[in-house]
Scaffold this motif. Structure first.
Motif, PDB file in Angstrom:
ATOM      1  N   THR A 157       0.812  -1.225   0.000  1.00  0.00           N
ATOM      2  CA  THR A 157       0.000   0.000   0.000  1.00  0.00           C
ATOM      3  C   THR A 157       0.842   1.270   0.000  1.00  0.00           C
ATOM      4  O   THR A 157       0.350   2.323  -0.407  1.00  0.00           O
ATOM      5  CB  THR A 157      -0.928   0.002   1.221  1.00  0.00           C
ATOM      6  N   GLU A 158       2.087   1.189   0.472  1.00  0.00           N
ATOM      7  CA  GLU A 158       2.952   2.366   0.478  1.00  0.00           C
ATOM      8  C   GLU A 158       3.915   2.376  -0.706  1.00  0.00           C
ATOM      9  O   GLU A 158       4.877   3.126  -0.723  1.00  0.00           O
ATOM     10  CB  GLU A 158       3.744   2.427   1.793  1.00  0.00           C
ATOM     11  N   ALA A 159       3.673   1.517  -1.675  1.00  0.00           N
ATOM     12  CA  ALA A 159       4.527   1.432  -2.858  1.00  0.00           C
ATOM     13  C   ALA A 159       3.646   1.539  -4.098  1.00  0.00           C
ATOM     14  O   ALA A 159       2.854   0.648  -4.393  1.00  0.00           O
ATOM     15  CB  ALA A 159       5.311   0.123  -2.871  1.00  0.00           C
ATOM     16  N   ALA A 160       3.785   2.645  -4.796  1.00  0.00           N
ATOM     17  CA  ALA A 160       2.884   2.898  -5.924  1.00  0.00           C
ATOM     18  C   ALA A 160       3.270   2.135  -7.182  1.00  0.00           C
ATOM     19  O   ALA A 160       2.424   1.872  -8.032  1.00  0.00           O
ATOM     20  CB  ALA A 160       2.852   4.398  -6.231  1.00  0.00           C
ATOM     21  N   ALA A 161       4.550   1.767  -7.310  1.00  0.00           N
ATOM     22  CA  ALA A 161       5.021   1.178  -8.571  1.00  0.00           C
ATOM     23  C   ALA A 161       4.928  -0.335  -8.556  1.00  0.00           C
ATOM     24  O   ALA A 161       5.872  -1.030  -8.897  1.00  0.00           O
ATOM     25  CB  ALA A 161       6.462   1.620  -8.829  1.00  0.00           C
ATOM     26  N   PHE A 194      -6.787   9.123  -2.225  1.00  0.00           N
ATOM     27  CA  PHE A 194      -6.956   8.047  -1.249  1.00  0.00           C
ATOM     28  C   PHE A 194      -5.609   7.715  -0.610  1.00  0.00           C
ATOM     29  O   PHE A 194      -4.548   7.934  -1.198  1.00  0.00           O
ATOM     30  CB  PHE A 194      -7.516   6.788  -1.915  1.00  0.00           C
ATOM     31  N   ALA A 195      -5.691   7.148   0.591  1.00  0.00           N
ATOM     32  CA  ALA A 195      -4.499   6.670   1.299  1.00  0.00           C
ATOM     33  C   ALA A 195      -4.933   5.622   2.316  1.00  0.00           C
ATOM     34  O   ALA A 195      -6.119   5.477   2.619  1.00  0.00           O
ATOM     35  CB  ALA A 195      -3.761   7.816   1.989  1.00  0.00           C
ATOM     36  N   GLU A 196      -3.971   4.889   2.845  1.00  0.00           N
ATOM     37  CA  GLU A 196      -4.206   3.903   3.907  1.00  0.00           C
ATOM     38  C   GLU A 196      -5.260   2.864   3.513  1.00  0.00           C
ATOM     39  O   GLU A 196      -6.219   2.618   4.251  1.00  0.00           O
ATOM     40  CB  GLU A 196      -4.584   4.585   5.221  1.00  0.00           C
ATOM     41  N   PHE A 197      -5.067   2.219   2.369  1.00  0.00           N
ATOM     42  CA  PHE A 197      -5.921   1.091   1.993  1.00  0.00           C
ATOM     43  C   PHE A 197      -5.690  -0.050   2.988  1.00  0.00           C
ATOM     44  O   PHE A 197      -4.547  -0.436   3.253  1.00  0.00           O
ATOM     45  CB  PHE A 197      -5.573   0.603   0.587  1.00  0.00           C
ATOM     46  N   GLN A 198      -6.778  -0.618   3.505  1.00  0.00           N
ATOM     47  CA  GLN A 198      -6.608  -1.704   4.469  1.00  0.00           C
ATOM     48  C   GLN A 198      -7.777  -2.685   4.399  1.00  0.00           C
ATOM     49  O   GLN A 198      -8.938  -2.287   4.354  1.00  0.00           O
ATOM     50  CB  GLN A 198      -6.489  -1.154   5.888  1.00  0.00           C
ATOM     51  N   PRO A 206       0.637  -1.079   6.876  1.00  0.00           N
ATOM     52  CA  PRO A 206       0.878  -1.466   5.480  1.00  0.00           C
ATOM     53  C   PRO A 206       1.163  -2.956   5.372  1.00  0.00           C
ATOM     54  O   PRO A 206       1.603  -3.604   6.324  1.00  0.00           O
ATOM     55  CB  PRO A 206       2.116  -0.639   5.102  1.00  0.00           C
ATOM     56  N   ASN A 207       0.902  -3.472   4.186  1.00  0.00           N
ATOM     57  CA  ASN A 207       1.175  -4.887   3.930  1.00  0.00           C
ATOM     58  C   ASN A 207       2.670  -5.147   3.910  1.00  0.00           C
ATOM     59  O   ASN A 207       3.463  -4.243   3.675  1.00  0.00           O
ATOM     60  CB  ASN A 207       0.566  -5.275   2.571  1.00  0.00           C
ATOM     61  N   GLU A 208       3.065  -6.411   4.151  1.00  0.00           N
ATOM     62  CA  GLU A 208       4.456  -6.793   3.971  1.00  0.00           C
ATOM     63  C   GLU A 208       4.886  -6.406   2.555  1.00  0.00           C
ATOM     64  O   GLU A 208       4.166  -6.635   1.602  1.00  0.00           O
ATOM     65  CB  GLU A 208       4.653  -8.308   4.132  1.00  0.00           C
ATOM     66  N   ALA A 209       6.064  -5.858   2.473  1.00  0.00           N
ATOM     67  CA  ALA A 209       6.509  -5.325   1.186  1.00  0.00           C
ATOM     68  C   ALA A 209       7.480  -6.257   0.485  1.00  0.00           C
ATOM     69  O   ALA A 209       8.484  -5.835  -0.050  1.00  0.00           O
ATOM     70  CB  ALA A 209       7.139  -3.949   1.373  1.00  0.00           C
TER      71      ALA A 209
END
Length: 695
Positions: free
Chosen positions: A255-259, A407-411, A423-426
């Motif tokens: 969720t914190e990585a757009a690419a 939008f932000a903080e999708f969960q 955030p999800n594991e990256a």
């Protein structure tokens, strides 16, 4: 031309089986080496003391910081590497002039294919329904980067030691498949480096083999540049290994990585950028409708478990006339039954609706500062089979186009209670180094500044992150290591361990440099590239096969070089001496900062600006001006006088710069004088040791 002596069928069969076993189970190497030692097949050489010193330096920091058994294990691993190296050299002595290397090479290739197949079976599950690309089909339950790196290294080693051109091409091809499956971008780049490099070291083969190699290289170039994503294969990326969260894992990926490939824009355009939510920096997504359908959304694909409760939440900010919300859709497998869930912000009310086997348990919105609103829905999926669900955020529940919401903080988490955003594991494949590596390297530098000498111990990167930034774990997943071999070694084992790593690398590669083994140098360059981006070097699947092949190749027909023999070696000598001067300067400045600051850790962390890091180049610059590179043939007194003169000149120049540019160089003049004294004392000793090592 000498003929190769034939071996008996039994010995050829044993050689083939040995090759299969070593490639399929590379960690068996230490046991084979111990057997050779016990049988009296190994003799101790004077050069072996450097291996033992490396083992001591790599284990000593952990022994001194309360992890004695881990330190003993670290030292024992280096001893095992030494044993493998020496055992392989002795075996090569015994089989020279026979056909056994051909049989062992064929066995190694079969073992590589077996290791690749077994690794896929044991380390992955399949995500056929929810995958967006062919690479995304593999959902890894073990480290995909380690798998890709290990298979690449085995393939590269086989390409160097097998005597057949066809076997070399086949080995590289198997390695390419494993690398693509792992999704590791650095492994793709290292494969290209090795494959292209081997084309120019005199082992080109026939026309058919050359054509096959160039075809493989073209395919891997397409993978590296992302062209294969256009045909559905997907993209490789720089993976991140993270510490799994204790509970409440977010089902939205990255969720914190757009690419990332996991984001799927359905009738919308997205523009990502940093936002601030509750005083915390987040990744925000400005979603603009391009399709008039009211369900047009930015979505991901998740899997819902039968009869399980979930909480779906997102934060949003937009104009008052917008009707943003959440929307999820799926079809029960084997039926036409739909599973729908929607939530819309309409005239200040949070309106929720559903359809199919789903029950809404609770819902609500919370106003957040700076115009943000957080909406959430608790629901239960009542189906009897797992459901592939397409869920995301809707910018406007109307038929208008061109409207946008941020939008932000999708969960999406299991349970019926809302939890703070995590955030999800990256463990992701991102091609952007600014997102995946640079932040980790900056944090590693901060950890090093806090404990530069002996480090933080095993798992030190996570320990340092929790100690220096205790609140970060609440907002983002903790990365397991620094994703750089040098930085991670420095974080965990300090300068002492870093010296051990450099010494280990030196003794492992010494014969390659002495014998001008260009093919093996290409493989080592690939390993070095992998080590820039990850820390898999010390894994048994990496270091043991590498040590074995280095030992095997150490027994060559060339006379070892004892001096500079060309431009390449001359450049290497000068760079090594310059690196020594930079290291001495950095050590002197670090000691000066630590001794003159109120707090050693604060002084180190605050003063090491980029300008001060560049200032360490003053030492090699003045050494070059005084004729210290390479400095052969000078009397010892002239060598000592030159080292003192260049160190003092660099210190005086830095002191003047500190007075003129205090903002760029926040270091006290006292620290500079301490650094001058330290570098004057250390520089001659360090240069002497470096020259001895180069000889």
């Amino acid at each position: 031309m000498a003929t190769i002596a034939p071996a008996s069928p039994a010995r050829r069969g044993l050689a083939f089986l040995a090759g299969v076993g070593f490639a399929a189970v590379p960690t068996v190497g230490p046991y084979v080496a111990l057997l050779a030692l016990a049988s009296g097949g190994l003799q101790i050489h004077r050069a072996d003391r450097w291996w033992w010193l490396a083992a001591l330096l790599l284990g000593l920091p952990w022994m001194l910081t309360g992890a004695a058994w881990a330190g003993v294990g670290a030292s024992a691993q280096v001893v095992a590497v030494w044993l493998i190296f020496r055992a392989a050299a002795e075996v090569r002595h015994a089989v020279r002039g026979t056909s056994l290397p051909f049989d062992a090479g064929a066995g190694l290739l079969v073992g590589l294919a077996g290791a690749m197949a077994l690794g896929l079976e044991r380390a992955t599950t399949w995500r056929l329904d929810s995958a967006r690309s062919a690479i995304d089909v593999f959902a890894w339950t073990a480290s995909p980067a380690l798998y890709g790196h290990a298979m690449l290294l085995l393939a590269a080693l086989l390409a160097v030691i097998v005597p057949s051109t066809a076997l070399r091409v086949l080995a590289l091809g198997l390695g390419a498949v494993a690398v693509i499956v792992s999704g590791s971008h650095e492994a793709v780049l290292a494969w290209l480096l090795v494959a292209i490099g081997l084309r120019f070291v005199g082992r080109r083969g026939g026309r058919t083999a050359s054509l096959a190699e160039w075809v493989l290289i073209a395919v891997m170039l397409a993978v590296a540049t992302g062209l294969t994503a256009l045909v559905g294969l997907g993209r490789t990326g720089y993976r991140l290994d993270v510490v799994p969260p204790a509970a409440g894992a977010n089902l939205f990926r990255g969720t914190e990585a757009a690419a990332g490939e996991w984001w799927y824009p359905l009738g919308v355009d997205i523009e990502a950028g940093a936002v601030t939510l509750d005083g915390v920096a987040r990744m925000g997504y400005r979603v603009t409708k391009t399709d008039p359908e009211p369900y047009a959304r930015l979505q991901q694909i998740v899997e819902l478990r039968p009869r399980t409760a979930y909480v779906l939440a997102v934060a949003f900010r937009g104009d008052d006339d917008r009707r943003p919300g959440l929307d999820g859709w799926g079809r029960v497998e084997g039926t036409d039954q739909m599973v729908n869930l929607g939530a819309t912000m309409r005239d200040g009310d949070w309106v929720v609706g559903s359809g199919g086997p789903v029950t809404v348990l609770d819902s609500g919105v919370t106003e957040v500062a700076d115009g943000w609103t957080r909406g959430q829905v608790a629901f239960r999926y009542d189906g009897s089979e797992p459901l592939i669900w397409y869920v995301g955020a809707v910018p406007d529940r109307s038929d208008a186009t061109g409207v946008a919401t941020t939008f932000a903080e999708f969960q999406l988490i299991e349970g019926d209670e809302w939890l703070p955003y995590l955030p999800n594991e990256a463990d992701v494949r991102l091609t952007d180094l600014r997102t995946t590596r640079l932040p980790l390297w900056r944090q590693a530098a901060e950890a090093i500044a806090a404990r530069p000498w002996l480090g933080w111990g095993p798992g030190g990167y996570v320990t340092a992150a929790r100690a220096l930034h205790p609140d970060d774990a609440r907002y983002r997943p903790l990365v397991a290591h620094a994703h750089s071999l040098v930085l991670d070694t420095w974080v965990e084992r300090g300068i002492v361990g870093l010296l051990g790593l450099l010494l280990l690398g030196g003794v492992m590669t010494l014969r390659v440099l002495q014998q001008r083994d260009r093919a093996m140098a290409v493989v080592l360059a690939g390993v070095a590239l992998l080590s820039v981006f990850d820390t898999t070097f010390f894994n048994g699947a990496m270091i043991y096969p590498l040590a074995a092949v280095l030992g095997w190749r150490a027994v060559g027909s060339r006379t070892p070089a004892r001096a500079e023999t060309g431009a390449g070696s001359a450049i290497a000598v000068r760079l090594a001496l310059a690196a020594t001067d930079v290291a001495v300067a950095a050590a002197g400045l670090a000691i000066g900062l630590a001794l003159t600051g109120a707090s050693a850790s604060d002084a180190l962390a605050g003063a090491w600006t980029p300008a001060l890091a560049y200032a360490t180049l003053l030492w090699p610059a003045f050494a070059w001006l005084t004729g210290a590179y390479p400095g052969y043939g000078r009397a010892l007194r002239d060598e000592l006088a030159g080292a003192v003169r260049s160190s003092l000149s660099a210190s005086v120049t830095l002191g003047f710069a500190v007075l003129v540019l205090p903002a760029a160089l926040p270091i006290s003049p006292r620290a500079v004088w301490v650094a001058a004294l330290v570098t004057v004392l250390l520089s001659p000793i360090a240069r002497l040791l470096t020259k001895q090592g180069l000889r």
